[in-house]
Design an enzyme around this catalytic site. Structure first.
Site, PDB file in Angstrom:
ATOM      1  CD  GLN A  87      40.695  13.593  49.526  1.00  0.00           C
ATOM      2  OE1 GLN A  87      41.369  12.428  49.277  1.00  0.00           O
ATOM      3  NE2 GLN A  87      41.315  14.351  50.236  1.00  0.00           N
ATOM      4  CG  HIS A 105      37.356  10.640  45.409  1.00  0.00           C
ATOM      5  ND1 HIS A 105      37.750  10.533  46.724  1.00  0.00           N
ATOM      6  CD2 HIS A 105      38.175  10.918  44.279  1.00  0.00           C
ATOM      7  CE1 HIS A 105      39.093  10.828  46.334  1.00  0.00           C
ATOM      8  NE2 HIS A 105      39.262  10.974  45.131  1.00  0.00           N
ATOM      9  CB  THR A 171      42.400  14.470  53.551  1.00  0.00           C
ATOM     10  OG1 THR A 171      43.038  13.780  52.466  1.00  0.00           O
ATOM     11  CG2 THR A 171      43.098  16.086  53.271  1.00  0.00           C
ATOM     12  CB  SER A 172      45.479  10.453  55.339  1.00  0.00           C
ATOM     13  OG  SER A 172      45.055   9.801  54.040  1.00  0.00           O
ATOM     14  CB  ALA A 215      37.272  18.314  60.969  1.00  0.00           C
TER      15      ALA A 215
END
Length: 231
Positions: A87, A105, A171-172, A215
């Site tokens: 993303q 994106h 990522t959420s 991460a």
């Protein structure tokens, strides 16, 4: 033949390299309302503001480096057929050595025509009003803004549907359609989830192993886990 590891990455992995994001900041990104700088409405209202914003992001990108998380994912290519679906609009995965990277994106170091979405140029410097395509149309950042379609999503689905292992990192899982990729992970394929604030993932028929870590901490654990059990 190497097993296929598909990895969905988000803002968390880039944040550890020092890239500012609007995650966890109440919709503000470097002091701006996200919709002012990351929507087609914002572009139409104030293109100079939007261009200045992404020019600053482009300059910032030159000052940061891939972190351990990026490098460890690249190292996994020795053992697995690694496909990264990100993303993020930065190039840190590529700079770390990852060869198969799909940007959902868009990409910060590219621009495109406002009239022809297939007219895309590499672009490392500032982009200004008056920078045109070959038909005298204004160029814009090659970014998928809120409210716009995600052209790479079909390719991301195809990649996800052929995964042997799937990992979600940094990522959420709040941004769609990206978060919807989990619905396309083959049944019974293990999913590994690395995030310091992991959410509960509903309605999955897969076994999800969660690493509640940043991460850079979690990816080495994932690497050891994959090499120990799946090689």
């Amino acid at each position: 033949m190497k097993k296929k590891l598909v990895v969905l990455t988000g803002a968390g992995i880039s944040a550890e390299s020092g890239i500012k994001t609007f995650r966890d900041s109440d919709g503000l990104w470097e002091g701006h309302d996200v919709m002012e700088v990351a929507s087609i409405e914002g572009w139409q209202k104030n293109p100079e503001l939007v261009l200045d914003f992404y020019n600053k992001r482009r300059r910032q990108l030159k000052e940061v480096k891939p972190n351990l998380g990026h490098r460890e994912l690249a190292q996994l290519q020795i053992h697995f057929d690694v496909h990264i679906i990100t993303q993020n609009v930065d190039d840190l995965h590529e700079r770390a050595g990852s060869k198969k990277v799909l940007h959902l994106h868009g990409e910060l170091l590219k621009v495109r025509s406002t009239k022809n979405p297939n007219f895309i140029l590499e672009w490392e410097g500032d982009l200004n009003l008056g920078d045109m395509d070959s038909h005298k149309n204004q160029l814009r950042p090659h970014i998928v803004w809120f409210g716009e379609a995600v052209p790479a999503f079909d390719e991301a689905i195809n990649i996800t549907e052929t995964a042997d292992y799937f990992a979600v990192i940094g990522t959420s899982l709040q941004v769609y359609p990206a978060a919807g990729l989990l619905d396309f992970v083959p049944k019974n394929i293990p999913i590994f989830y690395i995030d310091p604030k992991p959410i509960q993932i509903p309605n999955l028929k897969n076994i999800v192993e969660t690493f509640p870590m940043l991460a850079t901490t979690g990816i080495p654990h994932l690497k050891n886990r994959l090499l120990a059990e799946f090689q």
